[in-house]
Design a protein around this motif. Structure first.
Motif, PDB file in Angstrom:
ATOM      1  N   VAL A  18     117.378-107.435  67.415  1.00  0.00           N
ATOM      2  CA  VAL A  18     118.440-107.225  66.422  1.00  0.00           C
ATOM      3  C   VAL A  18     118.644-108.491  65.603  1.00  0.00           C
ATOM      4  CG1 VAL A  18     120.890-106.738  66.101  1.00  0.00           C
ATOM      5  CG2 VAL A  18     119.575-105.435  67.775  1.00  0.00           C
ATOM      6  N   TYR A  19     118.627-109.639  66.269  1.00  0.00           N
ATOM      7  CA  TYR A  19     118.791-110.897  65.538  1.00  0.00           C
ATOM      8  C   TYR A  19     117.633-111.134  64.569  1.00  0.00           C
ATOM      9  CZ  TYR A  19     122.586-112.057  68.749  1.00  0.00           C
ATOM     10  OH  TYR A  19     123.764-112.050  69.470  1.00  0.00           O
ATOM     11  N   VAL A  20     116.420-110.761  64.975  1.00  0.00           N
ATOM     12  CA  VAL A  20     115.276-110.899  64.075  1.00  0.00           C
ATOM     13  C   VAL A  20     115.458-109.992  62.854  1.00  0.00           C
ATOM     14  CG1 VAL A  20     112.777-110.590  63.841  1.00  0.00           C
ATOM     15  CG2 VAL A  20     113.722-111.545  65.950  1.00  0.00           C
ATOM     16  N   LEU A  21     115.886-108.745  63.097  1.00  0.00           N
ATOM     17  CA  LEU A  21     116.134-107.825  61.987  1.00  0.00           C
ATOM     18  C   LEU A  21     117.207-108.361  61.052  1.00  0.00           C
ATOM     19  CD1 LEU A  21     115.507-105.006  60.758  1.00  0.00           C
ATOM     20  CD2 LEU A  21     117.377-104.109  62.164  1.00  0.00           C
ATOM     21  N   GLU A  22     118.243-108.961  61.619  1.00  0.00           N
ATOM     22  CA  GLU A  22     119.319-109.499  60.793  1.00  0.00           C
ATOM     23  C   GLU A  22     118.839-110.689  59.961  1.00  0.00           C
ATOM     24  OE1 GLU A  22     121.528-107.610  60.507  1.00  0.00           O
ATOM     25  OE2 GLU A  22     122.455-106.902  62.345  1.00  0.00           O
ATOM     26  N   LEU A  23     117.848-111.424  60.481  1.00  0.00           N
ATOM     27  CA  LEU A  23     117.276-112.510  59.692  1.00  0.00           C
ATOM     28  C   LEU A  23     116.608-111.953  58.436  1.00  0.00           C
ATOM     29  CD1 LEU A  23     116.402-115.450  59.232  1.00  0.00           C
ATOM     30  CD2 LEU A  23     114.411-114.990  60.704  1.00  0.00           C
ATOM     31  N   GLY A  24     115.887-110.849  58.605  1.00  0.00           N
ATOM     32  CA  GLY A  24     115.286-110.206  57.437  1.00  0.00           C
ATOM     33  C   GLY A  24     116.336-109.710  56.464  1.00  0.00           C
ATOM     34  N   ALA A  25     117.421-109.140  56.999  1.00  0.00           N
ATOM     35  CA  ALA A  25     118.509-108.672  56.140  1.00  0.00           C
ATOM     36  C   ALA A  25     119.147-109.827  55.380  1.00  0.00           C
ATOM     37  CB  ALA A  25     119.559-107.946  56.979  1.00  0.00           C
ATOM     38  N   LEU A  26     119.238-110.981  56.031  1.00  0.00           N
ATOM     39  CA  LEU A  26     119.796-112.169  55.379  1.00  0.00           C
ATOM     40  C   LEU A  26     118.925-112.608  54.199  1.00  0.00           C
ATOM     41  CD1 LEU A  26     121.719-114.623  55.268  1.00  0.00           C
ATOM     42  CD2 LEU A  26     120.268-115.715  56.988  1.00  0.00           C
ATOM     43  N   VAL A  27     117.613-112.651  54.424  1.00  0.00           N
ATOM     44  CA  VAL A  27     116.688-113.036  53.351  1.00  0.00           C
ATOM     45  C   VAL A  27     116.793-112.061  52.181  1.00  0.00           C
ATOM     46  CG1 VAL A  27     114.246-113.263  52.746  1.00  0.00           C
ATOM     47  CG2 VAL A  27     115.089-114.184  54.924  1.00  0.00           C
ATOM     48  N   ASN A  28     116.805-110.772  52.498  1.00  0.00           N
ATOM     49  CA  ASN A  28     116.882-109.756  51.457  1.00  0.00           C
ATOM     50  C   ASN A  28     118.216-109.813  50.717  1.00  0.00           C
ATOM     51  OD1 ASN A  28     115.816-107.161  50.237  1.00  0.00           O
ATOM     52  ND2 ASN A  28     117.727-106.429  51.134  1.00  0.00           N
ATOM     53  N   ALA A  29     119.285-110.075  51.457  1.00  0.00           N
ATOM     54  CA  ALA A  29     120.612-110.123  50.836  1.00  0.00           C
ATOM     55  C   ALA A  29     120.746-111.292  49.872  1.00  0.00           C
ATOM     56  CB  ALA A  29     121.687-110.210  51.913  1.00  0.00           C
ATOM     57  N   PHE A  30     120.052-112.376  50.145  1.00  0.00           N
ATOM     58  CA  PHE A  30     120.066-113.486  49.190  1.00  0.00           C
ATOM     59  C   PHE A  30     119.544-113.025  47.836  1.00  0.00           C
ATOM     60  CE2 PHE A  30     117.632-116.872  47.080  1.00  0.00           C
ATOM     61  CZ  PHE A  30     118.657-117.772  46.826  1.00  0.00           C
ATOM     62  N   GLY A  31     118.467-112.244  47.850  1.00  0.00           N
ATOM     63  CA  GLY A  31     117.943-111.700  46.594  1.00  0.00           C
ATOM     64  C   GLY A  31     118.920-110.761  45.929  1.00  0.00           C
ATOM     65  N   ASN A  32     119.613-109.934  46.735  1.00  0.00           N
ATOM     66  CA  ASN A  32     120.629-109.045  46.172  1.00  0.00           C
ATOM     67  C   ASN A  32     121.746-109.845  45.505  1.00  0.00           C
ATOM     68  OD1 ASN A  32     119.288-106.770  47.083  1.00  0.00           O
ATOM     69  ND2 ASN A  32     120.462-106.631  48.979  1.00  0.00           N
ATOM     70  N   GLY A  33     122.168-110.924  46.162  1.00  0.00           N
ATOM     71  CA  GLY A  33     123.234-111.747  45.597  1.00  0.00           C
ATOM     72  C   GLY A  33     122.828-112.427  44.310  1.00  0.00           C
ATOM     73  N   VAL A  34     121.529-112.710  44.167  1.00  0.00           N
ATOM     74  CA  VAL A  34     121.036-113.336  42.954  1.00  0.00           C
ATOM     75  C   VAL A  34     121.122-112.384  41.763  1.00  0.00           C
ATOM     76  CG1 VAL A  34     118.916-114.153  41.834  1.00  0.00           C
ATOM     77  CG2 VAL A  34     119.579-115.060  44.078  1.00  0.00           C
ATOM     78  N   VAL A  35     120.829-111.082  41.992  1.00  0.00           N
ATOM     79  CA  VAL A  35     120.734-110.168  40.846  1.00  0.00           C
ATOM     80  C   VAL A  35     121.964-109.285  40.630  1.00  0.00           C
ATOM     81  CG1 VAL A  35     118.217-110.102  40.949  1.00  0.00           C
ATOM     82  CG2 VAL A  35     119.535-108.389  42.206  1.00  0.00           C
ATOM     83  N   LEU A  36     122.623-108.846  41.706  1.00  0.00           N
ATOM     84  CA  LEU A  36     123.655-107.819  41.543  1.00  0.00           C
ATOM     85  C   LEU A  36     124.812-108.222  40.625  1.00  0.00           C
ATOM     86  CD1 LEU A  36     123.915-106.159  45.079  1.00  0.00           C
ATOM     87  CD2 LEU A  36     122.866-105.241  42.995  1.00  0.00           C
ATOM     88  N   PRO A  37     125.341-109.457  40.699  1.00  0.00           N
ATOM     89  CA  PRO A  37     126.471-109.771  39.816  1.00  0.00           C
ATOM     90  C   PRO A  37     126.104-109.781  38.334  1.00  0.00           C
ATOM     91  CG  PRO A  37     126.240-111.411  41.576  1.00  0.00           C
ATOM     92  CD  PRO A  37     124.999-110.585  41.579  1.00  0.00           C
ATOM     93  N   PHE A  38     124.800-109.854  38.033  1.00  0.00           N
ATOM     94  CA  PHE A  38     124.391-110.074  36.655  1.00  0.00           C
ATOM     95  C   PHE A  38     123.601-108.918  36.051  1.00  0.00           C
ATOM     96  CE2 PHE A  38     125.178-114.285  38.352  1.00  0.00           C
ATOM     97  CZ  PHE A  38     125.977-114.837  37.357  1.00  0.00           C
TER      98      PHE A  38
END
Length: 422
Positions: A18-38
């Motif tokens: 689960v922690y490994v999966l959450e690491l992937g979610a963290l990496v992916n969420a960084f990309g979401n945070g880069v684009v979603l507000p803009f």
């Protein structure tokens, strides 16, 4: 309680996978945070697409995701959620690689449709994979940790994007889209370390008809759709553009406001999970609706009476209040969906849950975009009223839930190892 003991009580105590999966979610969420507000700012301020059509593009994305969600849920049950998740990430990588090509509304609709096809299968497959890797009594902290990981990424991504994006230089938005593509590929690499769980022996016998026959789950899903329409979809898709174009805050301040919402979730998610253990889930959702209504009334007040620095401060405070409601949602909504699902239908139930998000992203940005274009200050009190109505509906739904799922399961007392003597 001593600080050390309190921190131990917040330990999610989850399997390594689960922690490994959450690491992937963290990496992916960084990309979401880069684009979603803009994204809306990109379509409107950079490409000149009116707010109404830009909001409709977001709705088209959600409509495609809704259709894809049915297939993603079925395939997650039949061939496994990990395979579906990998395919969804690949499709979204292609979609965001094409984003810089947008010049007209129809091009935005086409590329957003491709994005939606990937997104619709992404969410149920990711949630089903997390459910399969997590013991039943630890689902609330598992999904809360997922929300926390995603918001850490979004918070950092939002700040980084605010430093990069400039409407005067379209190439800066190309850089944002490229970063997001890299994070999709990063998540795919992390998934190589997650062992696919075994599939349920009855996986070929399930059907969507069985999901629709569950009246309680259907009502719960529709309630979540209403919350998504009047809350999260507006905060993510429209509030940044409202801040930029109505209250006059800068791109950097837009990124900070968006990041503060995520930061609030990061700081409060695990304490909120601990707080809701053993408590009514529907009362928690009702409190969430009240908090979201309060934050949107503050946004309305900002647009009515404040400008520049004052507007930034009020919007920042409103987003922190909104974040507390998101923490309640993260601790309650997905775990309850899994608890209501038969084991062979978890993928479909979570797909239906994901579809309720997509319904919100169809209605919210489309209707809200037109209101924002013509009467921007009217949007927020309307949203606040809908959230209050949803809070009342949550309280009414509680008595229809099976007794076994009404409360968030109490946490297990962590075992503190005792050093051996002599």
């Amino acid at each position: 309680m001593p600080v050390a003991a309190y921190l131990r009580s917040l330990d999610p105590r989850l399997p390594r996978a689960v922690y490994v999966l959450e690491l992937g979610a963290l990496v992916n969420a960084f990309g979401n945070g880069v684009v979603l507000p803009f994204l809306l700012i990109y379509l409107h301020n950079v490409r000149g697409i009116p707010f109404g059509l830009a909001g409709s593009a977001a709705a088209v994305q959600s409509a495609a995701a809704l259709a894809s969600g049915f297939l993603g849920g079925t395939l997650s049950d039949r061939v496994g959620p990990k395979r579906v998740l990998l395919a969804a990430l690949a499709v979204m990588t292609v979609a965001f690689a094409l984003m810089p090509l947008i010049r007209t509304a129809w091009e935005a609709f086409a590329i957003y449709t491709l994005w939606g096809i990937g997104s619709g299968s992404f969410w149920p497959s990711q949630s089903a994979l997390l459910a399969a890797l997590t013991p039943e009594t630890r689902r609330a902290p598992a999904y809360a940790l997922q929300r926390l990981s995603m918001n850490v990424g979004v918070a950092v991504g939002g700040v980084v994007a605010g430093l990069i994006a400039s409407v005067a230089n379209p190439q800066t938005f190309t850089a944002l889209f490229a970063i997001n593509c890299v994070t999709f590929l990063g998540y795919m690499a992390v998934l190589a370390w997650v062992r696919a769980p075994s599939l349920h022996e009855g996986r070929l016998g399930g059907s969507w008809h069985a999901v629709l026959r569950d009246r309680v789950f259907t009502r719960f899903t529709l309630l979540n759709a209403a919350f998504m329409t009047a809350a999260i979809s507006l905060a993510v898709e429209l509030l940044p553009a409202f801040g930029k174009n109505v209250t006059g805050i800068s791109e950097r301040e837009v990124g900070i406001v968006f990041a503060l919402d995520a930061l609030g979730v990061v700081l409060l998610q695990l304490p909120v999970v601990k707080l809701v253990e053993g408590r009514s889930r529907m009362r928690g959702l009702a409190l969430m609706g009240l908090l979201w209504a309060t934050s949107f009334l503050a946004v309305w007040a900002t647009g009515s009476w404040a400008r520049a620095t004052a507007a930034f401060a009020i919007l920042a405070g409103a987003m922190l209040v909104f974040a507390v409601g998101e923490c309640l949602h993260g601790a309650i909504q997905a775990p309850l969906s899994v608890d209501l699902a038969p084991p062979q239908l978890v993928g479909r139930y979570l797909a239906a849950s994901s579809i309720s998000w997509q319904i919100g992203w169809i209605i919210g940005p489309a209707a809200g975009g037109f209101i924002l274009q013509h009467r921007p200050l009217l949007l927020w009190p309307i949203a606040a009223g809908v959230n209050l109505a949803c809070a009342a509906a949550a309280l009414r739904l509680e008595r229809r839930l099976p007794e076994r799922v009404r409360l968030t399961p109490p946490g297990e007392t962590p075992v503190v190892p005792v050093p051996a003597s002599g």
